[in-house]
Design an enzyme around this catalytic site. Structure first.
Site, PDB file in Angstrom:
ATOM      1  N   SER A  65       0.601  -1.203   0.061  1.00 40.89           N
ATOM      2  CA  SER A  65       0.052   0.068   0.039  1.00 40.89           C
ATOM      3  C   SER A  65       0.776   1.548   0.151  1.00 40.89           C
ATOM      4  O   SER A  65       0.365   2.393  -0.521  1.00 40.89           O
ATOM      5  CB  SER A  65      -0.797  -0.048   1.101  1.00 40.89           C
ATOM      6  OG  SER A  65      -0.119  -0.178   2.488  1.00 40.89           O
ATOM      7  N   GLY A 102      -2.271  -4.112   0.977  1.00 43.45           N
ATOM      8  CA  GLY A 102      -2.322  -5.361   1.362  1.00 43.45           C
ATOM      9  C   GLY A 102      -1.525  -6.481   1.275  1.00 43.45           C
ATOM     10  O   GLY A 102      -1.421  -7.465   1.809  1.00 43.45           O
ATOM     11  N   ASN A 130       4.013  -5.545   5.615  1.00 46.02           N
ATOM     12  CA  ASN A 130       2.646  -6.106   6.192  1.00 46.02           C
ATOM     13  C   ASN A 130       3.096  -7.465   7.032  1.00 46.02           C
ATOM     14  O   ASN A 130       2.234  -8.081   8.043  1.00 46.02           O
ATOM     15  CB  ASN A 130       1.849  -6.250   4.983  1.00 46.02           C
ATOM     16  CG  ASN A 130       1.019  -5.061   4.729  1.00 46.02           C
ATOM     17  OD1 ASN A 130       0.705  -4.230   5.442  1.00 46.02           O
ATOM     18  ND2 ASN A 130       0.980  -5.180   3.337  1.00 46.02           N
ATOM     19  N   ASP A 213      -4.295   6.783  10.386  1.00 46.77           N
ATOM     20  CA  ASP A 213      -3.958   5.301  11.026  1.00 46.77           C
ATOM     21  C   ASP A 213      -2.514   5.513  11.318  1.00 46.77           C
ATOM     22  O   ASP A 213      -2.219   4.226  12.126  1.00 46.77           O
ATOM     23  CB  ASP A 213      -4.067   4.241   9.589  1.00 46.77           C
ATOM     24  CG  ASP A 213      -3.265   4.647   8.511  1.00 46.77           C
ATOM     25  OD1 ASP A 213      -2.543   5.525   8.565  1.00 46.77           O
ATOM     26  OD2 ASP A 213      -3.644   4.002   7.405  1.00 46.77           O
ATOM     27  N   HIS A 216       0.231   5.026   7.116  1.00 45.20           N
ATOM     28  CA  HIS A 216       0.380   5.398   5.734  1.00 45.20           C
ATOM     29  C   HIS A 216       0.667   7.072   5.491  1.00 45.20           C
ATOM     30  O   HIS A 216       0.158   7.773   6.088  1.00 45.20           O
ATOM     31  CB  HIS A 216      -0.979   5.052   4.882  1.00 45.20           C
ATOM     32  CG  HIS A 216      -1.064   3.542   4.847  1.00 45.20           C
ATOM     33  ND1 HIS A 216      -2.038   3.052   5.666  1.00 45.20           N
ATOM     34  CD2 HIS A 216      -0.601   2.550   3.999  1.00 45.20           C
ATOM     35  CE1 HIS A 216      -2.021   1.718   5.390  1.00 45.20           C
ATOM     36  NE2 HIS A 216      -1.345   1.499   4.380  1.00 45.20           N
TER      37      HIS A 216
END
Length: 238
Positions: A65, A102, A130, A213, A216
């Site tokens: 991402s 993701g 991730n 969040d 990012h």
């Protein structure tokens, strides 16, 4: 009307001559009609000269991402900003963004063969974040990243591989956090790849440079990430 034998022959010759002239005349008219359209379209429909194939080499960003630009416009993501820098510098490269939100290293391993359908000059590998955030086994992360680089070497032997280093918060313990950070340098050394020490340097953990969040980057953060990447890859773009 009566004809003598001699007259009969003359009549036959004259009749044949008139028939030839009639057919020739008709044929001549038809030929002009057919020839003109056949000639003019041939001029207007002349095949265009083939367009020369692009001589630009490809810089491929293969990541998650972060590369995909989650939460920002595609033009604001750091791969697009690198593309702008390349254009401004007049370098003969084009940027392809193969980021997928993701994505894990296992997912990257499964799709790398499909992505590398065309040769690349520079391959920027931005995966692993991730895995770390999910606490996945680091042995698997190593194996997957190695498999991705092996595929790049096989499909684009001349490509320069750039590996983006990542770090994670110490939530999973200091040992896991340290080993995660170090595996990127280990793989870069092993594969003679160029290492971006930490992709999110001066961005990670800074609220004003990240989205809500806290993971990012926002547009301002992506500009800094682009500078981190540009510092490393600019010297290898010839």
């Amino acid at each position: 009307m009566k004809f003598l034998p001699g007259n009969r022959m003359l009549y036959s010759v004259m009749s044949g001559l008139m028939l030839i002239l009639t057919v020739w005349g008709c044929g001549s008219s038809e030929t002009k009609t057919d020839t003109k359209p056949a000639t003019e379209p041939a001029q207007t429909a002349e095949p265009a000269k083939p367009i020369p194939a692009s001589t630009k080499q490809t810089v491929l960003f293969f990541g998650n991402s972060l590369a995909a630009g989650y939460g920002v416009e595609p033009s604001q993501a750091f791969p697009a900003l690198i593309g702008e820098k390349i254009d401004s510098a007049g370098l003969n490269y084009t940027v392809v963004n193969a980021g997928l939100s993701g994505e894990t290293t296992a997912g990257g391993k499964s799709r790398i063969g499909w992505v590398l359908r065309q040769p690349v000059a520079v391959f920027v590998l931005e995966l692993g974040g991730n895995d770390g955030l999910r606490g996945l086994p680091l042995s698997a992360t190593r194996q997957n990243l190695q498999a991705i680089m092996d595929t790049v070497r096989r499909k684009s032997p001349q490509a320069t591989i750039v590996l983006a280093g990542m770090q994670i918060p110490p939530n999973l313990g200091t040992d896991y956090t340290r080993e995660f950070r170090e595996l990127f340098k280990e793989l870069a050394d092993k594969n003679k790849a160029i290492l971006i020490p930490f992709l999110l340097e001066n961005v990670g953990g800074i609220p004003k440079l990240n989205q809500a969040d806290g993971i990012h980057p926002n547009p301002a953060g992506h500009k800094i990430v682009a500078e981190n990447v540009w510092t490393v890859i600019k010297p290898i773009l010839k």
